[in-house]
Each structure stands twice: as structure tokens, then as C-alpha cells.
Motif scaffolding. Structure first.
Motif, PDB file in Angstrom:
ATOM      1  N   ILE A 217       0.872  -1.177   0.000  1.00 59.84           N
ATOM      2  CA  ILE A 217       0.000   0.000   0.000  1.00 59.84           C
ATOM      3  C   ILE A 217       0.907   1.223   0.000  1.00 59.84           C
ATOM      4  O   ILE A 217       1.597   1.507   0.980  1.00 59.84           O
ATOM      5  N   TRP A 220      -2.555   6.221   1.114  1.00 54.77           N
ATOM      6  CA  TRP A 220      -3.974   6.264   1.428  1.00 54.77           C
ATOM      7  C   TRP A 220      -4.314   7.699   1.812  1.00 54.77           C
ATOM      8  O   TRP A 220      -3.493   8.426   2.382  1.00 54.77           O
ATOM      9  N   SER A 224      -9.098   9.003   5.126  1.00 53.56           N
ATOM     10  CA  SER A 224      -9.450   7.641   5.518  1.00 53.56           C
ATOM     11  C   SER A 224      -9.413   7.473   7.032  1.00 53.56           C
ATOM     12  O   SER A 224     -10.008   6.546   7.574  1.00 53.56           O
ATOM     13  N   LEU A 228      -8.419   1.605   7.410  1.00 48.73           N
ATOM     14  CA  LEU A 228      -8.127   0.766   6.245  1.00 48.73           C
ATOM     15  C   LEU A 228      -8.835  -0.578   6.325  1.00 48.73           C
ATOM     16  O   LEU A 228      -9.225  -1.138   5.303  1.00 48.73           O
ATOM     17  N   ARG A 231     -12.311  -0.494   4.929  1.00 51.12           N
ATOM     18  CA  ARG A 231     -12.363  -0.216   3.498  1.00 51.12           C
ATOM     19  C   ARG A 231     -11.879  -1.398   2.667  1.00 51.12           C
ATOM     20  O   ARG A 231     -12.362  -1.617   1.564  1.00 51.12           O
ATOM     21  N   ALA A 323      -9.545  -0.408  -4.056  1.00 47.13           N
ATOM     22  CA  ALA A 323      -8.536   0.594  -3.708  1.00 47.13           C
ATOM     23  C   ALA A 323      -8.743   1.879  -4.495  1.00 47.13           C
ATOM     24  O   ALA A 323      -8.610   2.986  -3.950  1.00 47.13           O
ATOM     25  N   HIS A 326     -11.511   4.009  -3.025  1.00 51.39           N
ATOM     26  CA  HIS A 326     -11.160   4.731  -1.797  1.00 51.39           C
ATOM     27  C   HIS A 326      -9.873   5.530  -1.936  1.00 51.39           C
ATOM     28  O   HIS A 326      -9.352   6.021  -0.930  1.00 51.39           O
ATOM     29  N   ILE A 328      -6.812   4.557  -2.630  1.00 53.98           N
ATOM     30  CA  ILE A 328      -5.684   3.895  -1.968  1.00 53.98           C
ATOM     31  C   ILE A 328      -4.745   3.388  -3.053  1.00 53.98           C
ATOM     32  O   ILE A 328      -5.179   2.745  -4.016  1.00 53.98           O
TER      33      ILE A 328
END
Length: 357
Positions: A217, A220, A224, A228, A231, A323, A326, A328
Motif C-alpha cells: 500500500i 492512502w 481515511s 483501512l 475499506r 482501492a 477509496h 488507496i
């Protein structure tokens, strides 16, 4: 205080260096300083400027999610490491793992989740202050297994490298008391690391019949709010694992890192908007350090599971869509799947930084 954004951290400074790497860093700094001083007296030859420019291009030009130098390092490791080396997840030191079950609804309630993260941050600040050099690692994993009902498992591991602290048990016991206030904490013995039997483009086959695909990752959004798990895991119809590896820095190293990060941003950043972004990040870091916080280097990973290459490829696609929804960022670690899945197991706590580029 921790973040994946580059304004908060200098990975080259904050990584856990071995004694040999520390010596090489000091030698490199001394030689570089000597060359710089000599250049001020006698102009260097023209080819040195080309060498510096080529090195800068290798480190900064990024065709995709990696710089050219990182692509070269990944290719070299793929040739050298055909299987997961034991040293990846068996670094010597004291390691302790617990299963952590926060009170029901903690991660869904914004206020309770913020209090949870504040308490965890205090534990990170304590861990960072127990050594003169960085090295203590805290590893949190979340595992969602989908069946007739979805089973969620969360583990928390602490690893103190050998020789870093004289009495690592004292630190582990203190952190255990800190974590006990976060929820139901029970000792946990992780299963052995699955052996990789085969690998393909973007996936690895394990000896237990499962197929895994792991992504780092890389970003983000701030909005958020650290949620995480909800999500990426909750409400999904496929097995997934999420892990975050925290490396808190000592107080002195945190201050030096923040100082040099700010100086580098002012000296080498020409984009005015980027300068303002770094200034905001530096101001936030300064305020956190004044209040007694420490900087924390973070690596976060997501693994999707399947019973065949086709199902794990489809699960990877669905994870990418989630991802994107959101905002990410995911880097699916090409050429490293044969060891990347270790990072979403409790064994990732004792993994040296740099094992996954």
C-alpha cells in the motif's frame, strides 16, 4: 506520528541499519564530504557532473511505481532468491505475538477508533524511546476468511533485534501492558510460514494449496482516518489479509530526520506547490515532535487469496477496484511475490526492512 506521505519521513535515514551498513554509511559520508571540500578548492573534472546526473536519474526516474534503481534491485533479487530465504522472517532477536480483539464496534466508531489509535501511538512512542538506534518493529495483521460467516483475526507482534537492547523482555512486558488496554489480548503462536511451490506473473502458489498475490500500500488519503480495515476487508466476499509494519524512531533520530527532511525540501524542491505541501508536513511533524511524539516509518501490505491462479487474479482485480474507489495506492510488487506474502503473516514482524523493495 506516522504517514506514508514523503513529507514525513526519509526512508534511507529511518530504516533499521545493520552494523555493517552503519559503517558503510559513515564511510560514504566521510568520503563524500572530503570530495565536496576538495571540489571547493579544485574544480572537479567534467565527467563527475555526468556521473552525478546519471546516479540522480537512476534513483529518481520512475517508470511505473518504482525508480530505475529499484527495478534493477528487484530483478537482481529475483535471480538470486528463487525461494523465500529463511533469513527474511527469522531475523535473530526477541519476538512476541498476541491475538488482539478490540471491543465490538471500535473500528466502526470514529471517536473510539481515534482513541484506539492514540493509545497505540503512545505505545509506539515508548518503543522508539527504548533504543538509541531504530530497530524495534511492531507488526499488526488483519485476516478476513470468508465462509458461511466471515472470520476476522487480528494479531499484534513486537520484534526487538538481537543486541539492540540489553533486556528486551522488559520492553516486551511493558508493551504487552500497553496493548492489553486496547482490547482482549491473548498470547498467540503463529503457524509456520507457508512454502512457495510455484509462482507466476503476479501470484505465488503455496504448499497448503492456496494462491496469494500481495501488494504494497503506497498511499492512502488523509480522510481515511486510519480506517483501512473497514475499506479493504469488511464487506468483501474474498479472503484478504492486511498488515502494517511500524518502525518507531528514537527521539534524537526523529528530530534529525525532520530537520534534514525540511532542509532537503527547501533546497532541492523547485515546484512551489510541492514546497508548500512539504512546509505543511514539516510544520505538522514539528508540532508532533514538540508534544513528545516520534516519527514512525511504515510499510503496509495487502494480500488476496484464492484456490487457483484464475481466482487469485480475479481477487486482485477486485482489490484494485476497491482501492481505486477509496483512493488507496497499490503496488503489486512484480518479481517479489515469492516472499511478499510473508509480510501479511505475523512472521513479518521480524522481517528486515529492504527485504521487500
Amino acid at each position: 506520528m506516522y504517514s506514508l506521505t514523503p513529507g514525513y519521513r526519509v526512508p534511507a535515514v529511518q530504516r533499521g541499519l545493520s552494523s555493517a551498513e552503519t559503517m558503510l554509511t559513515k564511510v560514504n559520508a566521510g568520503v563524500g564530504g572530503t570530495i565536496l571540500l576538495s571540489a571547493m578548492i579544485t574544480p572537479p573534472p567534467a565527467w563527475t557532473f555526468g556521473a552525478v546526473g546519471a546516479t540522480a536519474a537512476m534513483l529518481n526516474v520512475a517508470p511505473g511505481p518504482r525508480s530505475i534503481a529499484r527495478w534493477a534491485a528487484v530483478g537482481y533479487r529475483r535471480l538470486r532468491e528463487k525461494t523465500v530465504p529463511e533469513a527474511v522472517s527469522a531475523h535473530p532477536g526477541a519476538t512476541r505475538t498476541w491475538a488482539l480483539y478490540p471491543e465490538h464496534g471500535t473500528m466502526q466508531d470514529p471517536l473510539r477508533r481515534a482513541a484506539f489509535h492514540d493509545a497505540f501511538s503512545r505505545a509506539l512512542a515508548f518503543a522508539g524511546g527504548q533504543a538509541r538506534t531504530a530497530g524495534i518493529q511492531l507488526h499488526v495483521t488483519h485476516r478476513a476468511t470468508v465462509g458461511e460467516c466471515t472470520d476476522h483475526t487480528q494479531t499484534l507482534s513486537v520484534h526487538v533485534p538481537k543486541g539492540l537492547i540489553g533486556q528486551p523482555v522488559r520492553v516486551l512486558d511493558t508493551l504487552e501492558g500497553e496493548f492489553a488496554a486496547l482490547g482482549a489480548l491473548t498470547p498467540y503462536t503463529p503457524d509456520p510460514v507457508p512454502v512457495v511451490t510455484d509462482r507466476g506473473p503476479g501470484w505465488a502458489a503455496l504448499d497448503d494449496g492456496r494462491y496469494a498475490s500481495t501488494a504494497r500500500i503506497t498511499a492512502w488519503p488523509q480522510e481515511s482516518d486510519g480506517d483501512l480495515m473497514a475499506r479493504l476487508l469488511l464487506g468483501q466476499d474474498a479472503d484478504r489479509s492486511l498488515a502494517v509494519l511500524y518502525r518507531p524512531l528514537p527521539v534524537g533520530q526523529s528530530r534529525r530526520s525532520a530537520k534534514w527532511q525540511r532542509a532537503a525540501a527547501e533546497a532541492f524542491t523547485t515546484d512551489k506547490v510541492k514546497q508548500d505541501a512539504h512546509e505543511i508536513a514539516s510544520t505538522t511533524a514539528h508540532g508532533a515532535l514538540v508534544q513528545g511524539a516520534t516519527l514512525v516509518d511504515i510499510d503496509a501490505y495487502l494480500t488476496v487469496w484464492g484456490d487457483s491462479p484464475e481466482t487469485v487474479t480475479d481477487a486482485r482485480w477486485q482489490a484494485s477496484l476497491t482501492a481505486d474507489r477509496h483512493r488507496i495506492g497499490l503496488d503489486w510488487l512484480p518479481g517479489q511475490q515469492h516472499r511478499a506474502h510473508v509480510m501479511t503473516t505475523p512472521h513479518g514482524a521480524s522481517t528486515r526492512k529492504g527485504a521487500i523493495l
